[in-house]
Design an enzyme around this catalytic site. Sequence first.
Site, PDB file in Angstrom:
ATOM      1  N   HIS A   1       0.822  -1.226   0.000  1.00 43.10           N
ATOM      2  CA  HIS A   1       0.000   0.000   0.000  1.00 43.10           C
ATOM      3  C   HIS A   1       0.852   1.272   0.000  1.00 43.10           C
ATOM      4  O   HIS A   1       0.338   2.359  -0.263  1.00 43.10           O
ATOM      5  CB  HIS A   1      -0.915   0.054   1.229  1.00 43.10           C
ATOM      6  CG  HIS A   1      -1.968  -1.010   1.248  1.00 43.10           C
ATOM      7  ND1 HIS A   1      -2.855  -1.193   0.203  1.00 43.10           N
ATOM      8  CD2 HIS A   1      -2.286  -1.952   2.184  1.00 43.10           C
ATOM      9  CE1 HIS A   1      -3.669  -2.205   0.504  1.00 43.10           C
ATOM     10  NE2 HIS A   1      -3.339  -2.689   1.684  1.00 43.10           N
TER      11      HIS A   1
ATOM     12  N   ASP B   1      -2.339 -10.614  -2.143  1.00 42.52           N
ATOM     13  CA  ASP B   1      -2.905 -10.066  -0.913  1.00 42.52           C
ATOM     14  C   ASP B   1      -4.366  -9.700  -1.191  1.00 42.52           C
ATOM     15  O   ASP B   1      -4.702  -9.316  -2.311  1.00 42.52           O
ATOM     16  CB  ASP B   1      -2.111  -8.817  -0.506  1.00 42.52           C
ATOM     17  CG  ASP B   1      -2.533  -8.235   0.841  1.00 42.52           C
ATOM     18  OD1 ASP B   1      -1.798  -8.421   1.821  1.00 42.52           O
ATOM     19  OD2 ASP B   1      -3.607  -7.573   0.890  1.00 42.52           O
TER      20      ASP B   1
ATOM     21  N   HIS C   1      -6.015  -7.251  -0.433  1.00 43.02           N
ATOM     22  CA  HIS C   1      -6.211  -5.828  -0.731  1.00 43.02           C
ATOM     23  C   HIS C   1      -5.493  -5.446  -2.026  1.00 43.02           C
ATOM     24  O   HIS C   1      -4.479  -6.052  -2.384  1.00 43.02           O
ATOM     25  CB  HIS C   1      -5.659  -4.970   0.417  1.00 43.02           C
ATOM     26  CG  HIS C   1      -6.280  -5.266   1.747  1.00 43.02           C
ATOM     27  ND1 HIS C   1      -5.687  -6.079   2.680  1.00 43.02           N
ATOM     28  CD2 HIS C   1      -7.454  -4.859   2.288  1.00 43.02           C
ATOM     29  CE1 HIS C   1      -6.461  -6.160   3.759  1.00 43.02           C
ATOM     30  NE2 HIS C   1      -7.543  -5.435   3.540  1.00 43.02           N
TER      31      HIS C   1
ATOM     32  N   ASP D   1      -3.990 -12.675   3.520  1.00 37.62           N
ATOM     33  CA  ASP D   1      -5.252 -12.232   4.127  1.00 37.62           C
ATOM     34  C   ASP D   1      -6.464 -12.589   3.277  1.00 37.62           C
ATOM     35  O   ASP D   1      -7.591 -12.257   3.642  1.00 37.62           O
ATOM     36  CB  ASP D   1      -5.227 -10.733   4.475  1.00 37.62           C
ATOM     37  CG  ASP D   1      -4.576  -9.881   3.417  1.00 37.62           C
ATOM     38  OD1 ASP D   1      -4.319 -10.384   2.307  1.00 37.62           O
ATOM     39  OD2 ASP D   1      -4.322  -8.690   3.696  1.00 37.62           O
TER      40      ASP D   1
HETATM   41  C1  X5A Z   1      -1.018  -4.981   3.981  1.00 38.88           C
HETATM   42  C2  X5A Z   1      -2.458  -5.031   4.349  1.00 38.88           C
HETATM   43  C3  X5A Z   1      -4.389  -3.838   5.106  1.00 38.88           C
HETATM   44  C4  X5A Z   1      -4.778  -2.481   5.579  1.00 38.88           C
HETATM   45  C5  X5A Z   1      -6.179  -2.483   6.114  1.00 38.88           C
HETATM   46  C6  X5A Z   1      -6.473  -1.180   6.794  1.00 38.88           C
HETATM   47  N1  X5A Z   1      -3.009  -3.880   4.711  1.00 38.88           N
HETATM   48  N2  X5A Z   1      -7.789  -1.179   7.382  1.00 38.88           N
HETATM   49  O1  X5A Z   1      -3.068  -6.085   4.334  1.00 38.88           O
HETATM   50 ZN    ZN Z   2      -3.919  -6.995   2.737  1.00 40.81          ZN
END
Ligand code: X5A
Ligand code: ZN
Length: 657
Positions: A147, A187, A189, A280
Amino acid sequence: MGEVEKGSTSKTSSRQRRVGLLYDERMCKHSTPDGEHHPENPDRIRAIWSKLQANDIPSRCVLLDAKKAQDKHLLAVHTQRHVDLIKNISCNSRRNRVSAKLNSIYFNEGSSEAAYLAAGSVVEVAEKVAKGELDSAAAIVRPPGHHAELDEAMGFCLFNNVAIAASFLLDGSLELGIKKILIVDWDVHHGNGTQKMFWTDPRVLFFSVHRHEFGSFYPFSDDGCYTKVGEGVGAGYNINVPWENGRCGDADYFAVWDHVLIPVTKEFDPDIIIVSAGFDAAAGDPLGGCRVTPYGYSVMLGKLMDFSHGKVVLAFEGGYNLDSIANSFLACMEMLLERKHAARSLEAYPFESTWRVIQEVRKKLSAYWPVFVDELPTNLTNQKAPPPHLLVSSSDSEGEDGKPSNTISDNVEAALEEVVGPLSKLTVEDHSGGSASFTSWRPVLSRTDIWYATFGSNMWQPRFRCYIEGGQVEGMQKACTGSVDKNPSKGIMWKTFPHRLFFGHESTDTWGPGGVAFLLPESSSHEKAHMCLYRITLEQFNDVLLQENVSCHDMSSPVFDLTELNSAVNQGSVSLEVFKSGWYRNVVYMGKEQDLPILTMTCSLSDAEKFRCGEFPLRAPCKEYANTLVRGLVEGGQLSEEEAIAYIKQASSGEPL
Ligand code: X5A
Ligand code: ZN
């Protein structure tokens, strides 16, 4: 083509693969300043490392030392300002104020060191693989990176570890012979930071598959949309696969691998592959809400190892369930070392939305990748939409429920075996080679029978039959079209359960003023609920659940599938999130009959509590409703008319629960 030919796999496996592995406890120094619990905490990498140790993985790998990143490498993707911020943050007394201004970021006295080690370590393993000193490698690093943007830390990420390593391989002073890099970001996200860093760079093909939900999932933007394909000479070298919903699992990921990632990887022919390996999307992750298994990760990784002469680098990113990330990481290490898959898990089926997304991605990218020009065969993607009658309205019905805690603890193992046993035969796809074939959820779930236990007006068999066969009997305001599978129940039996029957709510569409039946989910030995059990398929149970709970749901995916069944058997009950306000959204496991699970549905645990404490008043049923219940008990041969009336009256009495 970078694909390793058939046969050469066995040649390479004749010598031990050299697999690098990097872990350093110093990356645990980054933690919340106040000791407050945070999902991105030091135990994540410790859990992975202990799991690998317990399975003798480190001894089979080339262990590498963590290295701090050099500023010049960081500066290839980050601004001087950002590098200085992270470098100095751990001796900055105002760091809490700095983090408060950032999105999902904390800092402490160990953050700078950990961030430099995480980035430098991914560079280290990538360099060794690029040089051929290692075949492949994995870096167990934190904080994560994908991110992190040019000038901004966010989403638990400080430096963009993977982007730093990729840019080092391409532009670092050494001649490594790396001209094209594939970054696979699995991931859950979107890898927004990495995407931006290589937006106009055709040497880096960035691929990210992520929960997106049209921008309502973190990082909450349309950057993760499939329309974002890159720009300038980089156009076509950015591929996003945005999930429309959670609960995606192995089958969804395999479909994307087979129909998007692998075809494009063949064309692109990367010199090395770096995986932004967050776990995740794993089953059990508290943030991700997806269901990828260790087997799923091992298959996805194995398919990538067919390219780039097996040069694959894993860099840990997100993943917040300690067991899930440890088991997933272990499965990936076994794949890197021995090309061995983790134990195959329950087969599933891709969501219909998965096929839609895959087709959208391919269509959008077909301007850049000729392999996407051909449309996918319709037998793959053309699942029949559910008949419109399933968009039935009713939050009226009466339900059933209960859950004797004694039968749960009893023999969960055996129950699971019975439930899972037949499921493991439900092989939908073979992922050892060929491409995936699509199978809808309906044939899969039609192969599992359950007992549906009813305690309301569905005890009266003609009324329940309407839900399956269609039709309208007295007391129903509108006709039911029935379930998709209109076959009659394969068995009917009556049983009593130690649960309390009660009536609540003001009125229903079907019956007008008066309460509707529920069971208290907890068992109590002095209570007795009469229940009529119907043996139906899990597919039919989904249609019944729908009719009992919602006014509109498209049923392109099941509401209660094998995963929910396992959870219900394990935990005693499952609350179905899809039914936001359904009265009977709580599916309760009532034990077994003839080796099949008994399921009923009742109000949520929180509603039950509100009825119990009087926040929701109890309400006696109207006469017609009560009569239907009595009729069920009498015609079912359970009670005399007198007894049945007394039973319903007792449950309606409104005595405090
Ligand atoms: C690297 C990662 C997740 C951020 C979530 C914030 N970040 N709510 O999995
Ligand atoms: Zn993530």
